[in-house]
Design an enzyme around this catalytic site. Structure first.
Site, PDB file in Angstrom:
ATOM      1  N   GLU A  48       3.272 -13.435   3.782  1.00 10.75           N
ATOM      2  CA  GLU A  48       1.967 -12.292   3.359  1.00 10.75           C
ATOM      3  C   GLU A  48       0.762 -12.191   4.482  1.00 10.75           C
ATOM      4  OE1 GLU A  48       1.315 -11.086   0.960  1.00 10.75           O
ATOM      5  OE2 GLU A  48       3.277 -11.093  -0.529  1.00 10.75           O
ATOM      6  N   ASN A  52      -0.188  -8.772   6.974  1.00  9.76           N
ATOM      7  CA  ASN A  52      -2.309  -9.048   6.770  1.00  9.76           C
ATOM      8  C   ASN A  52      -1.808  -8.182   8.216  1.00  9.76           C
ATOM      9  OD1 ASN A  52      -2.172  -8.822   4.398  1.00  9.76           O
ATOM     10  ND2 ASN A  52      -3.184 -10.571   3.977  1.00  9.76           N
ATOM     11  N   ARG A 106       2.218  -0.883   0.144  1.00  9.74           N
ATOM     12  CA  ARG A 106       0.577  -2.277   0.068  1.00  9.74           C
ATOM     13  C   ARG A 106       0.722  -2.243  -1.141  1.00  9.74           C
ATOM     14  NH1 ARG A 106       1.348  -5.767   2.577  1.00  9.74           N
ATOM     15  NH2 ARG A 106       3.775  -4.268   2.404  1.00  9.74           N
TER      16      ARG A 106
HETATM   17  N1  ADP Z   1      -6.292  -9.670   8.431  1.00  5.93           N
HETATM   18  C1  ADP Z   1      -6.396  -9.100   7.902  1.00  5.93           C
HETATM   19  N2  ADP Z   1      -7.417  -7.675   8.915  1.00  5.93           N
HETATM   20  C2  ADP Z   1      -8.195  -7.176   8.324  1.00  5.93           C
HETATM   21  N3  ADP Z   1      -7.885  -6.752   6.983  1.00  5.93           N
HETATM   22  C3  ADP Z   1      -7.567  -7.798   6.099  1.00  5.93           C
HETATM   23  C4  ADP Z   1      -6.691  -8.873   6.531  1.00  5.93           C
HETATM   24  N4  ADP Z   1      -5.977  -9.173   5.348  1.00  5.93           N
HETATM   25  C5  ADP Z   1      -6.932  -8.663   4.671  1.00  5.93           C
HETATM   26  N5  ADP Z   1      -7.144  -7.666   4.440  1.00  5.93           N
HETATM   27  C6  ADP Z   1      -7.785  -6.823   3.636  1.00  5.93           C
HETATM   28  O1  ADP Z   1      -7.939  -7.719   1.977  1.00  5.93           O
HETATM   29  C7  ADP Z   1      -6.648  -6.446   1.314  1.00  5.93           C
HETATM   30  C8  ADP Z   1      -5.849  -7.365   0.236  1.00  5.93           C
HETATM   31  O2  ADP Z   1      -4.751  -7.973   1.139  1.00  5.93           O
HETATM   32  P1  ADP Z   1      -3.546  -8.198   0.542  1.00  5.93           P
HETATM   33  O3  ADP Z   1      -4.386  -9.169  -0.730  1.00  5.93           O
HETATM   34  O4  ADP Z   1      -2.826  -8.522   1.764  1.00  5.93           O
HETATM   35  O5  ADP Z   1      -2.863  -6.771   0.247  1.00  5.93           O
HETATM   36  P2  ADP Z   1      -2.230  -5.516   0.550  1.00  5.93           P
HETATM   37  O6  ADP Z   1      -1.819  -6.223   2.385  1.00  5.93           O
HETATM   38  O7  ADP Z   1      -1.507  -5.336   0.330  1.00  5.93           O
HETATM   39  O8  ADP Z   1      -2.732  -4.130   1.085  1.00  5.93           O
HETATM   40  C9  ADP Z   1      -5.726  -5.281   2.605  1.00  5.93           C
HETATM   41  O9  ADP Z   1      -5.306  -4.680   1.284  1.00  5.93           O
HETATM   42  C10 ADP Z   1      -7.436  -5.298   3.315  1.00  5.93           C
HETATM   43  O10 ADP Z   1      -7.789  -4.389   3.458  1.00  5.93           O
HETATM   44 MG    MG Z   2      -1.475  -8.269   2.695  1.00  7.19          MG
END
Ligand code: ADP
Ligand code: MG
Lengths: 145, 101
Positions: A48, A52, A106
């Site tokens: 995960e 990300n 996602r």
């Molecule tokens: N490393 C990262 N850099 C920038 N934005 C991030 C990062 N990790 C998460 N996000 C933001 O947080 C949101 C939620 O992340 P997550 O719960 O993993 O759901 P998903 O990856 O399915 O969108 C992402 O859609 C993104 O907008």
């Molecule tokens: Mg994610």
């Protein structure tokens, strides 16, 4: 407490490295003699966190991901996964179940899963500077298994 | 990731083999896209017995397939869910919105 071992990997934010990162972390954590379930939890959280960085951190460039893993004498596994990408403006909102700025593949459940699979979990981020997630997982001592 | 789609007499069986993550999810969703043009049998089974790993990308894949099958008037049942995948799906409350067996 000082770690008894640690390793750091840096790799480009390409999706093909998702599988590589969780296998590398699992191979390192194997020193603590984890159960299949404990190893599965570590692989899931790593997957995960690394995904990300790959999907969200670098919309216009190919950046890099840094993964540092440590193990401690009390049987804890700890990992920090960091990017130097766009960052997250509102971390609280990003951590809400089903919140996603991503596409059809996602689910917005990444943070929810990381929180529930890790024993401790933190997110640090600065817009324009990058994001670091850190988690720990206790590996139960062998005698109790 | 291997996606096998079999048409049985009165049902459709889809089997996933390998590790499911963001890298693989797009390809899997594309394979499901092929189903759209065809008439789907009412009963659709997703067999996960050979799923070695999944993360939250698998949640999006399952939800996408479930919607596709339901839109076609059918019902999806997910069978043989390995423990690691089950933990991921449970954390997302998936069993409340689709049928697990
Ligand atoms: N490393 C990262 N850099 C920038 N934005 C991030 C990062 N990790 C998460 N996000 C933001 O947080 C949101 C939620 O992340 P997550 O719960 O993993 O759901 P998903 O990856 O399915 O969108 C992402 O859609 C993104 O907008
Ligand atoms: Mg994610």
């Amino acid at each position: 407490m000082r770690p008894i071992n640690e390793m750091t990997l840096t790799f480009p934010a390409r999706s093909v490295n998702e599988g590589f990162a969780r296998l590398a972390a699992a191979a390192f954590a194997a020193q603590l003699d984890p159960t299949m379930d404990e190893l599965g939890d570590i692989k899931t959280v790593i997957s995960e966190a690394v995904t990300n960085c790959i999907v969200h951190a670098y919309p216009d460039t190919l950046g890099s991901v840094r993964m540092r893993c440590r193990i401690y004498p009390d049987g804890r596994f700890e990992a920090a996964v960091a990017d130097s990408g766009v960052g997250i403006a509102d971390i609280e909102k990003a951590r809400e179940p089903m919140f996603s700025t991503g596409g059809a593949e996602r689910s917005g459940m990444g943070f929810t899963i990381m929180e529930s699979f890790a024993d401790s979990f933190t997110v640090r981020s600065r817009p324009g500077r990058g994001t670091t997630v850190r988690f720990t997982k206790r590996i139960s001592p062998r005698a109790k298994k | 990731m291997d996606v096998k789609i079999e048409r049985l007499r009165e049902s459709l069986k889809i089997s996933l083999k390998g590790e499911l993550d963001q890298h693989e999810a797009r390809g899997v969703l594309m394979r499901f896209g092929e189903l759209e043009s065809q008439a789907l049998p009412a009963r659709c089974v997703l067999d996960l017995s050979a799923l070695g790993f999944t993360d939250s990308s698998g949640i999006a894949v399952l939800l996408g397939l479930e919607r596709r099958v339901r839109d076609a008037g059918g019902e999806l049942t997910v069978v043989n869910i390995p423990p690691q995948a089950r933990r991921v799906f449970d954390a997302a409350g998936l069993s409340r919105v689709m049928r697990f067996e």
